[in-house]
Design a protein around this motif. Structure first.
Motif, PDB file in Angstrom:
ATOM      1  N   LEU A 150      68.840  33.512 -12.458  1.00 24.78           N
ATOM      2  CA  LEU A 150      69.298  33.206 -13.795  1.00 24.78           C
ATOM      3  C   LEU A 150      69.620  31.723 -13.760  1.00 24.78           C
ATOM      4  CD1 LEU A 150      69.803  34.759 -16.365  1.00 24.78           C
ATOM      5  CD2 LEU A 150      72.167  35.034 -15.691  1.00 24.78           C
ATOM      6  N   GLU A 151      68.968  30.981 -14.643  1.00 26.64           N
ATOM      7  CA  GLU A 151      68.994  29.539 -14.469  1.00 26.64           C
ATOM      8  C   GLU A 151      69.384  28.858 -15.763  1.00 26.64           C
ATOM      9  OE1 GLU A 151      65.819  26.427 -12.509  1.00 26.64           O
ATOM     10  OE2 GLU A 151      65.241  28.465 -12.942  1.00 26.64           O
ATOM     11  N   ASP A 152      70.146  27.763 -15.663  1.00 25.67           N
ATOM     12  CA  ASP A 152      70.413  27.032 -16.892  1.00 25.67           C
ATOM     13  C   ASP A 152      69.183  26.172 -17.158  1.00 25.67           C
ATOM     14  OD1 ASP A 152      71.547  24.118 -17.710  1.00 25.67           O
ATOM     15  OD2 ASP A 152      71.284  24.308 -15.554  1.00 25.67           O
ATOM     16  N   PRO A 153      68.836  26.001 -18.447  1.00 28.10           N
ATOM     17  CA  PRO A 153      67.544  25.409 -18.780  1.00 28.10           C
ATOM     18  C   PRO A 153      67.295  24.054 -18.133  1.00 28.10           C
ATOM     19  CG  PRO A 153      68.657  26.203 -20.759  1.00 28.10           C
ATOM     20  CD  PRO A 153      69.591  26.423 -19.629  1.00 28.10           C
ATOM     21  N   ASN A 163      66.900  40.607 -14.019  1.00 27.67           N
ATOM     22  CA  ASN A 163      66.036  40.185 -15.122  1.00 27.67           C
ATOM     23  C   ASN A 163      65.042  41.272 -15.492  1.00 27.67           C
ATOM     24  OD1 ASN A 163      67.167  37.670 -15.476  1.00 27.67           O
ATOM     25  ND2 ASN A 163      65.845  36.710 -13.926  1.00 27.67           N
ATOM     26  N   MET A 166      58.328  33.153 -26.682  1.00 28.21           N
ATOM     27  CA  MET A 166      59.545  33.062 -27.484  1.00 28.21           C
ATOM     28  C   MET A 166      60.779  32.914 -26.607  1.00 28.21           C
ATOM     29  SD  MET A 166      59.155  35.437 -30.892  1.00 28.21           S
ATOM     30  CE  MET A 166      60.654  36.202 -30.555  1.00 28.21           C
ATOM     31  N   ASP A 167      60.852  33.742 -25.572  1.00 26.73           N
ATOM     32  CA  ASP A 167      62.046  33.695 -24.724  1.00 26.73           C
ATOM     33  C   ASP A 167      62.062  32.464 -23.829  1.00 26.73           C
ATOM     34  OD1 ASP A 167      62.707  35.984 -25.911  1.00 26.73           O
ATOM     35  OD2 ASP A 167      62.604  37.269 -24.149  1.00 26.73           O
ATOM     36  N   PHE A 185      59.957  29.416 -23.965  1.00 27.32           N
ATOM     37  CA  PHE A 185      59.799  28.077 -24.504  1.00 27.32           C
ATOM     38  C   PHE A 185      60.728  27.806 -25.665  1.00 27.32           C
ATOM     39  CE2 PHE A 185      56.114  28.614 -22.004  1.00 27.32           C
ATOM     40  CZ  PHE A 185      55.792  27.347 -21.570  1.00 27.32           C
ATOM     41  N   ARG A 186      61.039  28.839 -26.422  1.00 27.56           N
ATOM     42  CA  ARG A 186      61.904  28.587 -27.571  1.00 27.56           C
ATOM     43  C   ARG A 186      63.334  28.973 -27.273  1.00 27.56           C
ATOM     44  NH1 ARG A 186      58.917  29.995 -32.899  1.00 27.56           N
ATOM     45  NH2 ARG A 186      61.118  30.063 -33.401  1.00 27.56           N
ATOM     46  N   GLY A 187      63.506  30.045 -26.473  1.00 29.12           N
ATOM     47  CA  GLY A 187      64.854  30.484 -26.163  1.00 29.12           C
ATOM     48  C   GLY A 187      65.409  29.843 -24.896  1.00 29.12           C
ATOM     49  N   ASN A 188      64.547  29.174 -24.145  1.00 33.56           N
ATOM     50  CA  ASN A 188      64.942  28.502 -22.902  1.00 33.56           C
ATOM     51  C   ASN A 188      65.547  29.434 -21.855  1.00 33.56           C
ATOM     52  OD1 ASN A 188      64.302  25.967 -24.110  1.00 33.56           O
ATOM     53  ND2 ASN A 188      66.211  26.142 -25.235  1.00 33.56           N
ATOM     54  N   ASP A 189      65.167  30.716 -21.914  1.00 29.82           N
ATOM     55  CA  ASP A 189      65.641  31.667 -20.913  1.00 29.82           C
ATOM     56  C   ASP A 189      64.553  31.807 -19.853  1.00 29.82           C
ATOM     57  OD1 ASP A 189      66.570  33.716 -19.402  1.00 29.82           O
ATOM     58  OD2 ASP A 189      66.526  35.230 -20.986  1.00 29.82           O
ATOM     59  N   LEU A 190      64.639  30.948 -18.828  1.00 28.05           N
ATOM     60  CA  LEU A 190      63.531  30.876 -17.874  1.00 28.05           C
ATOM     61  C   LEU A 190      63.424  32.130 -17.016  1.00 28.05           C
ATOM     62  CD1 LEU A 190      63.848  27.173 -16.793  1.00 28.05           C
ATOM     63  CD2 LEU A 190      62.327  28.181 -18.465  1.00 28.05           C
ATOM     64  N   GLY A 191      64.564  32.631 -16.523  1.00 26.71           N
ATOM     65  CA  GLY A 191      64.531  33.807 -15.659  1.00 26.71           C
ATOM     66  C   GLY A 191      63.939  35.001 -16.381  1.00 26.71           C
ATOM     67  N   GLY A 192      64.455  35.278 -17.572  1.00 30.00           N
ATOM     68  CA  GLY A 192      63.985  36.435 -18.330  1.00 30.00           C
ATOM     69  C   GLY A 192      62.514  36.343 -18.653  1.00 30.00           C
ATOM     70  N   PHE A 201      72.101  30.157 -26.118  1.00 31.52           N
ATOM     71  CA  PHE A 201      70.898  30.938 -26.448  1.00 31.52           C
ATOM     72  C   PHE A 201      70.830  31.221 -27.941  1.00 31.52           C
ATOM     73  CE2 PHE A 201      70.585  32.752 -21.890  1.00 31.52           C
ATOM     74  CZ  PHE A 201      69.667  31.793 -21.537  1.00 31.52           C
ATOM     75  N   GLN A 249      67.602  32.181 -29.755  1.00 26.44           N
ATOM     76  CA  GLN A 249      67.195  33.583 -29.584  1.00 26.44           C
ATOM     77  C   GLN A 249      68.032  34.515 -30.454  1.00 26.44           C
ATOM     78  OE1 GLN A 249      67.133  33.085 -25.246  1.00 26.44           O
ATOM     79  NE2 GLN A 249      65.839  34.890 -25.254  1.00 26.44           N
ATOM     80  N   ARG A 265      74.852  36.368 -20.996  1.00 27.90           N
ATOM     81  CA  ARG A 265      73.814  35.849 -20.115  1.00 27.90           C
ATOM     82  C   ARG A 265      73.895  34.333 -20.029  1.00 27.90           C
ATOM     83  NH1 ARG A 265      69.162  37.966 -18.116  1.00 27.90           N
ATOM     84  NH2 ARG A 265      67.513  36.428 -18.027  1.00 27.90           N
ATOM     85  N   THR A 298      74.498  31.529 -16.886  1.00 31.20           N
ATOM     86  CA  THR A 298      73.665  30.383 -16.507  1.00 31.20           C
ATOM     87  C   THR A 298      74.490  29.107 -16.494  1.00 31.20           C
ATOM     88  OG1 THR A 298      72.997  29.700 -18.735  1.00 31.20           O
ATOM     89  CG2 THR A 298      71.666  31.389 -17.685  1.00 31.20           C
TER      90      THR A 298
END
Lengths: 331, 432
Positions: free
Chosen positions: A79-82, A94, A291-292, A294-301, B387, B390, B426, B430
């Motif tokens: 789980l990573e910060d963007p 994840n 979506m998750d 590139f737009r949501g910046n949730d890299l792990g997910g 987030f 999202q 979540r 992070t």
């Protein structure tokens, strides 16, 4: 145009897949025809030479496929910060988060239906048009050109054109449907948007299938057709028992290509159709990754999702080669 | 003669060297069309006004794409000096400690003075930290306002409503006159986030997320918000409200064609609407509920801010600070305000526009800034939620379902709260 079509991978004696297989050998003076035994036994002066020739291709595959895949697998456990300041190892969290989500499973279900329908219609309409165009004698070049040129349209442009046809305010298809009492609301109604997405995606893929089926049909020897014509009067039955089995290698190749197309390459169409806002519209798994990630910046997910997608494709390909290819006879 | 020529040659040589020695800085933004052109014009003005710095603006597509590109670039050490980040993405960049140099620090370090009070109230807090220090420099700022079809009002014999109660009273008359009474373009920004600001209701715990990322949760099951959407749904069923999906333009179009009486858009829509609207129009504030106590406060600032990315040389940072100073000067603010329709963010620029008689000529242009200058409430300063792009997507999805009849308002908000809180938790992981 005629010469153009004849030069396509499925040349006379061979088939689409054979053509591809022997492609590399052709460069070394092997004969162009697939199935030619001599061509397969090309000898190199040094045992390392073939690897040298393969190196550029392997390097590209490694850099653009294996390397990102490895990274995706790695970050799917974190789980990573963007901005990359900190990442925490979370194990399978994840994956379980994604697979427990009802939304994700809904999207997966839609993707399966979407892929099946797009593949089925794109293949069957492409085949129908190819069979019909193959029978045309006068002016067939212009028919073929007209059928093929849609392929030259880039997916986002196809999406844009499709969006215009389905526009809530000015779309001609919407007007037409209203005559029949169907009020199409793309972007608002889930199934209407799904319908529009499928229509545009199929439309975009038909020419590709058409080209391959047509060259496949032209590869069937006249002698075989004539012999079949003597044995059986029904054109429909002749098609099912003689022509279609001979087309099977092409059809199998196209099946794989079309499934991949529906799963991945329809991204552009979907992006334009939902206009950047998926809202309650149907989307495919690839779009969800985008979506998750590139737009949501949730890299792990989103990495976990893309690994899941990789596995799906992997399983699908094995399945296709083990169970369907067995039934396909190359020559 | 010789003297003159040699002087000219010397000046030329000197100016050539100085432009060669200029520090290059880059600015990534997410604006297209006319707004993108205006960014180029501002950069050009900056480059002409001084010679020490050379600013290059680069369009990266949409807001989301600009943020994603900025993040990717930062991770590989190739970040631009300035990155434009939109309101919903603010938490992502501000919570990444060390990704940006706070604008206020940057400006002070470069030897300029910085006065928070020079900015209008609605702008001051959104991109600031919990102590009020400016982290991002507000750039293109907008407010959700209500555009009014003057013809429709005349025909139906009603006035533009200040409150939703007044709207409810006017809607049947507008419908009878053959108009769609209400359309809007973004339910998330206009009817959720700014529902909380205009009606002065808490949006999320931890001071709307400003105080901490840990254990921040949404308060979207607030009965007032549910009432708002119950009303919207009822209005839609009665023909007082029309919904054309989450796409901005699909909804705006109906108003442009003169078919709708009121459209909730952005104060920044004004420039484009002047060209596309087929009827005379005016504008007024986003309505609030009279029945809610303490309602009628200012709205959150919308739009985007500029962030100075870290990891740059002092020389480059000085240029960025100079540019921020240039950007907030009254003349440039006024130019930007006029060219795009985004509001002026400093009081001085607002006064300049007033003095110049701009609002006499274009009263609509003043509505957004006036709404941002309304008295602030406890909950109208802003929100800071991780987030959040999202979470907006979840809202868009559920709102679409409400209006296509797939879910009820109550269930939709339960889902948004649950999924939204999962995302916030979540994000806290992070950032922690």
């Amino acid at each position: 145009m005629t010469t153009g079509t004849e030069r396509l991978p499925a040349t006379r004696g061979g088939t689409a897949t054979d053509g591809r297989r022997s492609g590399a050998l052709r460069l070394f003076g092997g004969k162009a025809k697939g199935g030619d035994e001599a061509a397969k036994r090309v000898q190199f002066s040094s045992p390392y030479l073939p690897y040298l020739f393969l190196a550029p291709q392997l390097a590209i595959i490694f850099v653009f496929f294996y390397w990102p895949s490895i990274q995706a697998i790695q970050s799917s456990f974190y789980l990573e910060d963007p901005f990359g300041f900190g990442s925490t190892f979370v194990g399978m969290a994840n994956y379980t988060d994604v697979l427990k989500s009802g939304e994700y499973l809904g999207i997966a279900r839609f993707t399966a239906i979407f892929t099946a329908l797009v593949t089925f219609f794109a293949l069957s309409i492409g085949l129908l048009l190819a069979v019909k165009a193959d029978g045309v004698i006068r002016g067939n070049a212009s028919y073929k050109t007209l059928l093929i040129w849609v392929y030259a349209i880039a997916p986002p442009v196809a999406g844009l054109i499709g969006m215009m046809f389905f526009d809530q305010h000015i779309g001609p298809i919407v007007e037409l449907a209203r005559w029949f009492g169907w009020d199409i609301k793309v972007g608002l109604n889930y199934s209407d948007t799904a319908f529009a997405m499928i229509v545009v995606s199929v439309w975009k893929q038909i020419p590709y299938n058409f080209i391959f089926f047509l060259s496949g049909l032209q590869g069937i020897p006249v002698a075989v057709r004539e012999a079949a014509a003597m044995d059986c009067r029904s054109g429909f039955r002749r098609f099912w028992t003689v022509i279609l089995p001979l087309l099977a290698p092409t059809a199998f190749f196209l099946l794989i290509i079309n499934v991949t197309y529906a799963l991945f390459d329809t991204f552009g169409v979907i992006d334009v159709m939902v206009k950047d806002k998926a809202a309650n519209n149907p989307i495919t798994l690839v779009y969800k990754v985008y979506m998750d990630g590139f737009r949501g910046n949730d890299l792990g997910g989103s990495s976990a999702q893309s690994v899941i997608l990789m596995l799906i494709v992997f399983v699908l390909t094995i399945f296709q080669f083990r169970f369907i290819e067995r039934r396909v006879h190359y020559n | 003669m010789f003297k003159k020529i040699s002087l000219a040659a010397f000046t030329l040589a000197f100016s050539a060297t100085s432009s060669l020695a200029a520090t290059d800085i880059t600015w990534w933004h997410g604006m297209a069309g006319r707004n993108g052109e205006v960014i180029n014009e501002i950069s050009q003005k900056f480059n002409e006004a001084q010679s020490a710095c050379a600013l290059t603006p680069v369009s990266k597509g949409t807001y989301e794409e600009a943020l994603a590109s900025g993040i990717a670039a930062f991770r590989s050490g190739e970040q631009p000096n300035i990155l434009q980040v939109f309101d919903a993405g603010a938490a992502t960049i501000i919570n990444a400690k060390g990704a940006v140099v706070p604008a206020e620090d940057l400006i002070i370090k470069a030897g300029h003075t910085f006065d928070r009070n020079a900015f209008i109230d609605g702008v001051r807090y959104f991109y600031a930290d919990s102590e009020g220090k400016f982290v991002g420099m507000p750039f293109n700022s907008s407010a959700p306002i209500m555009y009014v079809n003057d013809e429709a009002l005349k025909k139906a014999g009603v006035e533009a409503p200040k409150t939703w109660e007044e709207f409810e009273a006017a809607a049947p008359k507008l419908k009878a006159a053959g108009y769609i009474p209400l359309v809007q373009s973004q339910l998330t920004w206009q009817f959720t986030e700014n529902f909380f600001s205009r009606n002065n209701i808490q949006f999320a715990t931890n001071n709307n997320g400003y105080d901490s990322v840990v254990d921040t949760t949404l308060k979207v099951t607030d009965p007032n918000l549910i009432m708002m959407f119950d009303k919207l749904k009822a209005w839609k069923d009665e023909g007082y409200f029309a919904f054309y999906g989450a796409g901005w333009n699909d909804n705006q179009k109906v108003f442009e064609e003169g078919k709708a009486a009121f459209w909730i858009g952005s104060s920044g829509s004004f420039g484009g609407l002047q060209k596309t609207a087929q009827m005379p129009f005016s504008a007024t504030f986003l309505p609030y509920w009279n029945a809610i106590e303490g309602a009628g406060t200012n709205s959150f600032i919308g739009g985007a801010a500029l962030f100075a990315m870290s990891g740059k040389t002092d020389e480059e940072n000085k240029c960025v600070a100079d540019f921020f100073q240039f950007l907030t000067s009254p003349e440039i603010q006024y130019f930007y305000h006029k060219a795009t329709g985004y509001v002026a963010i400093t009081k001085a620029a607002y006064e300049l526009a007033q003095k110049d008689g701009y609002y006499k000529e274009k009263p609509v242009a003043e509505v957004g800034i006036k709404q941002l200058m309304l008295p602030a409430g406890d909950w109208s300063k802003g929100y800071r939620l991780g987030f959040y792009p999202q979470i907006r997507e979840i809202m868009e999805r559920e709102y679409g379902r409400i209006f296509s009849g797939e879910t009820t308002v109550k269930d939709a908000f339960d889902t948004i709260e649950k999924e939204g809180n999962d995302l916030l938790a979540r994000f806290a992981k992070t950032a922690g």
